[in-house]
Design a protein around this motif. Structure first.
Motif, PDB file in Angstrom:
ATOM      1  N   ALA A  38       0.829  -1.207   0.000  1.00  0.00           N
ATOM      2  CA  ALA A  38       0.000   0.000   0.000  1.00  0.00           C
ATOM      3  C   ALA A  38       0.862   1.256   0.000  1.00  0.00           C
ATOM      4  CB  ALA A  38      -0.920  -0.003   1.221  1.00  0.00           C
ATOM      5  N   VAL A  39       1.942   1.249   0.779  1.00  0.00           N
ATOM      6  CA  VAL A  39       2.851   2.401   0.795  1.00  0.00           C
ATOM      7  C   VAL A  39       3.513   2.556  -0.564  1.00  0.00           C
ATOM      8  CG1 VAL A  39       5.005   3.276   1.792  1.00  0.00           C
ATOM      9  CG2 VAL A  39       3.235   2.348   3.275  1.00  0.00           C
ATOM     10  N   ARG A  40       3.907   1.447  -1.175  1.00  0.00           N
ATOM     11  CA  ARG A  40       4.553   1.510  -2.492  1.00  0.00           C
ATOM     12  C   ARG A  40       3.588   2.049  -3.552  1.00  0.00           C
ATOM     13  NH1 ARG A  40       6.852  -3.779  -3.456  1.00  0.00           N
ATOM     14  NH2 ARG A  40       8.525  -3.000  -2.158  1.00  0.00           N
ATOM     15  N   ARG A  41       2.321   1.609  -3.506  1.00  0.00           N
ATOM     16  CA  ARG A  41       1.338   2.123  -4.459  1.00  0.00           C
ATOM     17  C   ARG A  41       1.092   3.609  -4.260  1.00  0.00           C
ATOM     18  NH1 ARG A  41      -1.105  -2.635  -3.092  1.00  0.00           N
ATOM     19  NH2 ARG A  41      -2.564  -1.580  -1.708  1.00  0.00           N
ATOM     20  N   GLY A  42       1.022   4.044  -3.016  1.00  0.00           N
ATOM     21  CA  GLY A  42       0.844   5.467  -2.749  1.00  0.00           C
ATOM     22  C   GLY A  42       2.030   6.285  -3.222  1.00  0.00           C
ATOM     23  N   TYR A  43       3.233   5.773  -3.010  1.00  0.00           N
ATOM     24  CA  TYR A  43       4.440   6.459  -3.466  1.00  0.00           C
ATOM     25  C   TYR A  43       4.471   6.544  -4.987  1.00  0.00           C
ATOM     26  CZ  TYR A  43       9.399   7.425  -4.166  1.00  0.00           C
ATOM     27  OH  TYR A  43      10.591   7.963  -4.573  1.00  0.00           O
ATOM     28  N   ARG A  45       1.858   6.495  -6.995  1.00  0.00           N
ATOM     29  CA  ARG A  45       0.830   7.455  -7.423  1.00  0.00           C
ATOM     30  C   ARG A  45       1.308   8.888  -7.237  1.00  0.00           C
ATOM     31  NH1 ARG A  45      -4.844   6.544  -5.060  1.00  0.00           N
ATOM     32  NH2 ARG A  45      -5.291   8.095  -6.668  1.00  0.00           N
ATOM     33  N   TYR A  46       1.993   9.153  -6.126  1.00  0.00           N
ATOM     34  CA  TYR A  46       2.532  10.494  -5.886  1.00  0.00           C
ATOM     35  C   TYR A  46       3.563  10.859  -6.948  1.00  0.00           C
ATOM     36  CZ  TYR A  46       5.341  14.164  -3.792  1.00  0.00           C
ATOM     37  OH  TYR A  46       6.048  15.312  -3.581  1.00  0.00           O
ATOM     38  N   LEU A  47       4.478   9.934  -7.235  1.00  0.00           N
ATOM     39  CA  LEU A  47       5.493  10.204  -8.255  1.00  0.00           C
ATOM     40  C   LEU A  47       4.866  10.470  -9.615  1.00  0.00           C
ATOM     41  CD1 LEU A  47       8.441   7.732  -7.607  1.00  0.00           C
ATOM     42  CD2 LEU A  47       8.441  10.197  -7.403  1.00  0.00           C
ATOM     43  N   ASN A  48       3.910   9.660 -10.016  1.00  0.00           N
ATOM     44  CA  ASN A  48       3.294   9.827 -11.330  1.00  0.00           C
ATOM     45  C   ASN A  48       2.445  11.090 -11.416  1.00  0.00           C
ATOM     46  OD1 ASN A  48       4.440   7.527 -12.422  1.00  0.00           O
ATOM     47  ND2 ASN A  48       2.775   6.228 -11.705  1.00  0.00           N
ATOM     48  N   LYS A  49       1.874  11.535 -10.305  1.00  0.00           N
ATOM     49  CA  LYS A  49       1.009  12.707 -10.352  1.00  0.00           C
ATOM     50  C   LYS A  49       1.781  14.014 -10.259  1.00  0.00           C
ATOM     51  CE  LYS A  49      -3.199  14.602  -8.451  1.00  0.00           C
ATOM     52  NZ  LYS A  49      -4.315  14.391  -7.542  1.00  0.00           N
ATOM     53  N   TYR A  50       2.853  14.062  -9.458  1.00  0.00           N
ATOM     54  CA  TYR A  50       3.516  15.333  -9.204  1.00  0.00           C
ATOM     55  C   TYR A  50       4.950  15.422  -9.717  1.00  0.00           C
ATOM     56  CZ  TYR A  50      -0.409  16.255  -6.149  1.00  0.00           C
ATOM     57  OH  TYR A  50      -1.663  16.459  -5.657  1.00  0.00           O
ATOM     58  N   ILE A  51       5.659  14.317  -9.853  1.00  0.00           N
ATOM     59  CA  ILE A  51       7.080  14.378 -10.191  1.00  0.00           C
ATOM     60  C   ILE A  51       7.324  14.003 -11.649  1.00  0.00           C
ATOM     61  CG2 ILE A  51       9.377  13.569  -9.566  1.00  0.00           C
ATOM     62  CD1 ILE A  51       7.976  15.215  -7.365  1.00  0.00           C
ATOM     63  N   ASN A  52       6.798  12.889 -12.100  1.00  0.00           N
ATOM     64  CA  ASN A  52       7.031  12.408 -13.467  1.00  0.00           C
ATOM     65  C   ASN A  52       6.013  13.005 -14.437  1.00  0.00           C
ATOM     66  OD1 ASN A  52       9.093  10.829 -12.477  1.00  0.00           O
ATOM     67  ND2 ASN A  52       7.788   9.037 -12.233  1.00  0.00           N
ATOM     68  N   GLY A  60       4.815  19.452  -6.153  1.00  0.00           N
ATOM     69  CA  GLY A  60       5.157  18.164  -5.543  1.00  0.00           C
ATOM     70  C   GLY A  60       6.272  18.281  -4.531  1.00  0.00           C
ATOM     71  N   ILE A  61       7.297  19.042  -4.868  1.00  0.00           N
ATOM     72  CA  ILE A  61       8.420  19.229  -3.947  1.00  0.00           C
ATOM     73  C   ILE A  61       7.974  20.054  -2.738  1.00  0.00           C
ATOM     74  CG2 ILE A  61      10.762  20.146  -3.746  1.00  0.00           C
ATOM     75  CD1 ILE A  61      10.522  17.739  -5.628  1.00  0.00           C
ATOM     76  N   ALA A  62       7.122  21.047  -2.966  1.00  0.00           N
ATOM     77  CA  ALA A  62       6.634  21.882  -1.860  1.00  0.00           C
ATOM     78  C   ALA A  62       5.832  21.046  -0.864  1.00  0.00           C
ATOM     79  CB  ALA A  62       5.788  23.028  -2.402  1.00  0.00           C
ATOM     80  N   MET A  63       5.057  20.071  -1.346  1.00  0.00           N
ATOM     81  CA  MET A  63       4.295  19.219  -0.437  1.00  0.00           C
ATOM     82  C   MET A  63       5.222  18.381   0.430  1.00  0.00           C
ATOM     83  SD  MET A  63       0.808  17.884  -2.152  1.00  0.00           S
ATOM     84  CE  MET A  63       1.556  17.028  -3.484  1.00  0.00           C
ATOM     85  N   VAL A  64       6.296  17.856  -0.157  1.00  0.00           N
ATOM     86  CA  VAL A  64       7.248  17.059   0.623  1.00  0.00           C
ATOM     87  C   VAL A  64       7.917  17.938   1.677  1.00  0.00           C
ATOM     88  CG1 VAL A  64       9.398  15.765   0.493  1.00  0.00           C
ATOM     89  CG2 VAL A  64       7.632  15.388  -1.208  1.00  0.00           C
ATOM     90  N   LEU A  65       8.339  19.135   1.300  1.00  0.00           N
ATOM     91  CA  LEU A  65       8.974  20.028   2.255  1.00  0.00           C
ATOM     92  C   LEU A  65       8.013  20.452   3.366  1.00  0.00           C
ATOM     93  CD1 LEU A  65      11.109  22.261  -0.121  1.00  0.00           C
ATOM     94  CD2 LEU A  65      11.888  20.430   1.381  1.00  0.00           C
ATOM     95  N   PHE A  66       6.770  20.735   3.008  1.00  0.00           N
ATOM     96  CA  PHE A  66       5.780  21.097   4.010  1.00  0.00           C
ATOM     97  C   PHE A  66       5.540  19.936   4.975  1.00  0.00           C
ATOM     98  CE2 PHE A  66       1.366  21.362   5.479  1.00  0.00           C
ATOM     99  CZ  PHE A  66       1.425  22.584   6.135  1.00  0.00           C
ATOM    100  N   GLY A  67       5.454  18.718   4.452  1.00  0.00           N
ATOM    101  CA  GLY A  67       5.296  17.546   5.306  1.00  0.00           C
ATOM    102  C   GLY A  67       6.469  17.371   6.250  1.00  0.00           C
TER     103      GLY A  67
END
Length: 89
Positions: A38-43, A45-52, A60-67
């Motif tokens: 589940a963590v891998r699928r979420g990761y 999905r995050y990569l495909n939506k915001y990074i790739n 995408g980077i701002a969300m990681v920094l905010f987290g």
């Protein structure tokens, strides 16, 4: 040909009715391999939506920094709480 109903196990959480939530949660895989999947699928999905993406932005980077900022504040809250009440005079 009519659309066939999707089994409850394959239904997304947002598509589950309120009365079906307990049975939907009971069908989830809570083994270590299921949680890692589940963590891998979420990761992914995050990569495909915001990074790739073709035309990416800073979102995408701002969300990681905010987290990271929120998590570090939560971890250091006890120390910061005690610093508030200290008097330096």
């Amino acid at each position: 040909m009519a659309d066939r109903p999707v089994p409850l196990k394959d239904t997304r959480l947002l598509d589950v009715k309120l009365g079906q939530v307990p049975s939907w949660i009971a069908m989830r895989d809570f083994t270590p391999s299921g949680l890692i999947g589940a963590v891998r699928r979420g990761y992914d999905r995050y990569l495909n939506k915001y990074i790739n993406v073709k035309k990416g932005g800073i979102g995408g980077i701002a969300m990681v920094l905010f987290g990271y900022v929120v998590v570090s504040y939560v971890w250091n809250y006890e120390h910061l709480k005690h610093d508030r009440w200290r008097k330096y005079h």
